[in-house]
Scaffold this active site. Structure first.
Site, PDB file in Angstrom:
ATOM      1  N   SER A  53      -7.639   0.701 -10.106  1.00  0.00           N
ATOM      2  CA  SER A  53      -7.404  -0.410  -9.534  1.00  0.00           C
ATOM      3  C   SER A  53      -8.458  -1.071  -8.824  1.00  0.00           C
ATOM      4  O   SER A  53      -8.463  -1.253  -7.667  1.00  0.00           O
ATOM      5  CB  SER A  53      -6.400  -0.013  -8.086  1.00  0.00           C
ATOM      6  OG  SER A  53      -5.446   0.924  -8.635  1.00  0.00           O
ATOM      7  N   ARG A  59      -2.815   9.302  -7.548  1.00  0.00           N
ATOM      8  CA  ARG A  59      -1.646  10.068  -7.892  1.00  0.00           C
ATOM      9  C   ARG A  59      -1.718  10.580  -9.395  1.00  0.00           C
ATOM     10  O   ARG A  59      -2.307   9.854 -10.143  1.00  0.00           O
ATOM     11  CB  ARG A  59      -0.205   9.175  -7.971  1.00  0.00           C
ATOM     12  CG  ARG A  59      -0.134   8.667  -6.553  1.00  0.00           C
ATOM     13  CD  ARG A  59       1.133   7.582  -6.591  1.00  0.00           C
ATOM     14  NE  ARG A  59       1.127   7.073  -5.269  1.00  0.00           N
ATOM     15  CZ  ARG A  59       0.572   6.226  -4.656  1.00  0.00           C
ATOM     16  NH1 ARG A  59      -0.703   5.834  -5.206  1.00  0.00           N
ATOM     17  NH2 ARG A  59       0.782   5.729  -3.441  1.00  0.00           N
ATOM     18  N   ASP A 111      -3.759  -1.591 -12.052  1.00  0.00           N
ATOM     19  CA  ASP A 111      -2.452  -1.161 -11.454  1.00  0.00           C
ATOM     20  C   ASP A 111      -1.568  -2.253 -11.166  1.00  0.00           C
ATOM     21  O   ASP A 111      -0.215  -1.950 -11.635  1.00  0.00           O
ATOM     22  CB  ASP A 111      -2.717  -0.745  -9.991  1.00  0.00           C
ATOM     23  CG  ASP A 111      -3.416  -1.623  -9.209  1.00  0.00           C
ATOM     24  OD1 ASP A 111      -4.144  -2.789  -9.343  1.00  0.00           O
ATOM     25  OD2 ASP A 111      -3.659  -1.310  -7.876  1.00  0.00           O
TER      26      ASP A 111
END
Ligand code: ADP
Ligand code: MG
Length: 438
Positions: free
Chosen positions: A142, A78, A196
């Site tokens: 992440s 994203r 994350d």
């Protein structure tokens, strides 16, 4: 194996139920071992919990400005534009989502980072943004990283099925910056690198001072919490601030009771012997666990279905849809499935997903009890990830586990979905880092 239960699907399912149960006694053992491993990880001793210092503390809520964030998960990328008003409000001004390609997950490092840079370029195009204005970007990455400063860190090892070559042991911020240069986007400055979980915790605590845990339940699973610097024995800090967020990398926790399905899944995985908790809890694996059960039941003649032989063909999304009463069989080219078989499959999905949620609940209980043994304060747990967001009943099953462990006091713990929290939070971290540079 006792032959008795193999006679009927019902007997097999009750056997399965006990094989996948997480009792209160199990939860207490999980909590005990979590505390042992946390202590060891913080001291720099050998531990399945890496307990990585993040170089970030919780925000004040006064951070201000417009920032870009890039969130590389296990399935999705994203790119986000975030506006911080300095009064605790973080607004998502724009977001573009991309699915990570197979080539990027399994090719060379250059292929992966070029792919990421292309996503950023598409974001600028989709959002009609000018391409030359200098801007700061925060990078949510992440995977387990040995962080060296707020804007640098080496990838320790890939997880979640990534096998991209030439990245382990390298600084992922430098790799991203090089790819941005290659694609004529040198005007973007990578101001911060965040995990994350840390992003999720920071995003929620921007407005909520009770928030003291960030959890990911998506493709993978992980958590972080603010730790007193004096307790991070392996971190020799000269700084003044009293706390630092610690990225636990709890997906690696390896003191759980596994069963034969977990063992088969692990042996066939890219990272056999690693990420035990992640393989029992996270979205990447629940479908595969359920599939292994289904295959065994087919072999025993307890289900009359021809398919399900392809590894990872059954996904957590399938399980989640089944729990909502939708049909998963059409995806496998199966038109005529008996009502009894459908019901059996629904039960398998329920059993596998309930264990996942209860282990996640026990792990949260462990971290809360570490911070507040008698549960005297309120705790907000910020959670990001499609598994928590979308799996029917997942939140309730986690809450049930917390109630089992803490009784009535569990009401002091709030599980809170922070959608896109991992990206928004890293923008806040970027704001702190950028203001420190000016
Ligand atoms: P990422 O892990 O890339 O940050 P997400 O948080 O969106 O991305 O999680 C994606 C994962 O969530 C998928 O790999 C899948 O395992 C799981 N998932 C996707 N859709 C659903 C759904 N409808 N219900 C439950 N889990 C889902
Ligand atoms: Mg994510």
């Amino acid at each position: 194996m006792n032959k008795d239960f193999a006679h009927t699907p019902d007997r097999f399912l009750s056997h399965l139920e006990s094989l996948f149960s997480v009792t209160l006694q199990d939860a207490r053992e999980i909590m005990f071992h979590f505390h042992e491993e946390m202590r060891r990880g913080l001291a720099g001793e050998r531990s399945s919990l890496k307990m990585i210092p993040s170089f970030v503390s919780r925000p004040k809520g006064t951070e201000k400005g417009n920032f870009l964030a890039l969130d590389l998960g296990g399935t999705n990328i994203r790119v986000l534009a975030v506006e911080l008003d300095g009064k605790g409000n973080a607004t998502l001004a724009a977001v573009s989502r991309f699915v990570i390609s197979h080539e990027a997950m399994g090719g060379s490092g250059d292929t992966l980072f070029n792919f990421i840079a292309d996503c950023i370029q598409s974001f600028f195009r989709e959002q009609h943004l000018g391409m030359q204005q200098a801007c700061d970007l925060a990078f949510t990455f992440s995977f387990p990283v040995e962080q060296r400063s707020i804007a640098s860190g080496k990838l320790i090892c890939w997880t979640k099925g990534f096998t991209t070559s030439g990245v382990e042991g390298r600084d992922v911020v430098a790799l991203l910056a090089e790819a941005l240069q290659r694609k004529d986007m040198g005007f973007i400055h990578v101001a911060a690198l965040a995990n994350d979980t840390v992003g999720t915790l920071v995003a929620k605590s921007y407005a909520d001072p009770d928030c003291d845990m960030g959890v990911i339940l998506g493709t993978g699973t992980n958590a972080c919490y603010p730790e007193k610097i004096a307790r991070i024995l392996k971190y020799h800090c000269s700084g003044a601030s009293a706390e630092m967020i610690v990225n636990m990398e709890w997906g690696g926790f390896d003191k759980l009771k596994t069963n034969r399905y977990d063992q088969v899944l692990d042996r066939a995985s890219h990272n056999s012997g690693l990420q035990q908790l992640e393989k029992m809890v996270s979205g990447m694996y629940l479908g595969e666990i359920a599939r292994l059960v289904i295959v065994e039941m087919i072999e025993k003649g307890l289900l009359s279905l021809p398919a399900f032989s392809e590894a990872y063909a059954l996904t957590t999304e399938h399980l989640s849809n089944t729990a909502q009463g939708q049909d998963l069989f059409s995806d496998f080219g199966l038109a005529h499935v008996s009502a009894a078989d459908r019901q059996t499959i629904r039960e398998i999905c329920r059993i596998v997903s309930t264990r996942s949620a209860r282990i996640a609940g026990a792990a949260i209980a462990a971290v809360i009890a570490w911070m507040d043994a008698d549960l005297e304060s309120s705790h907000t747990v910020a959670i990001d990830g499609a598994l928590f967001e979308k799996y029917p009943g997942f939140n309730n099953n986690m809450t049930d586990m917390l109630l089992d462990v803490f009784g009535d006091r569990a009401k002091r713990i709030k599980l809170y979905l922070v959608k896109d929290g991992s990206g928004i939070g890293s923008a806040i971290i970027g704001a702190v880092a950028a203001s420190a540079r000016r």
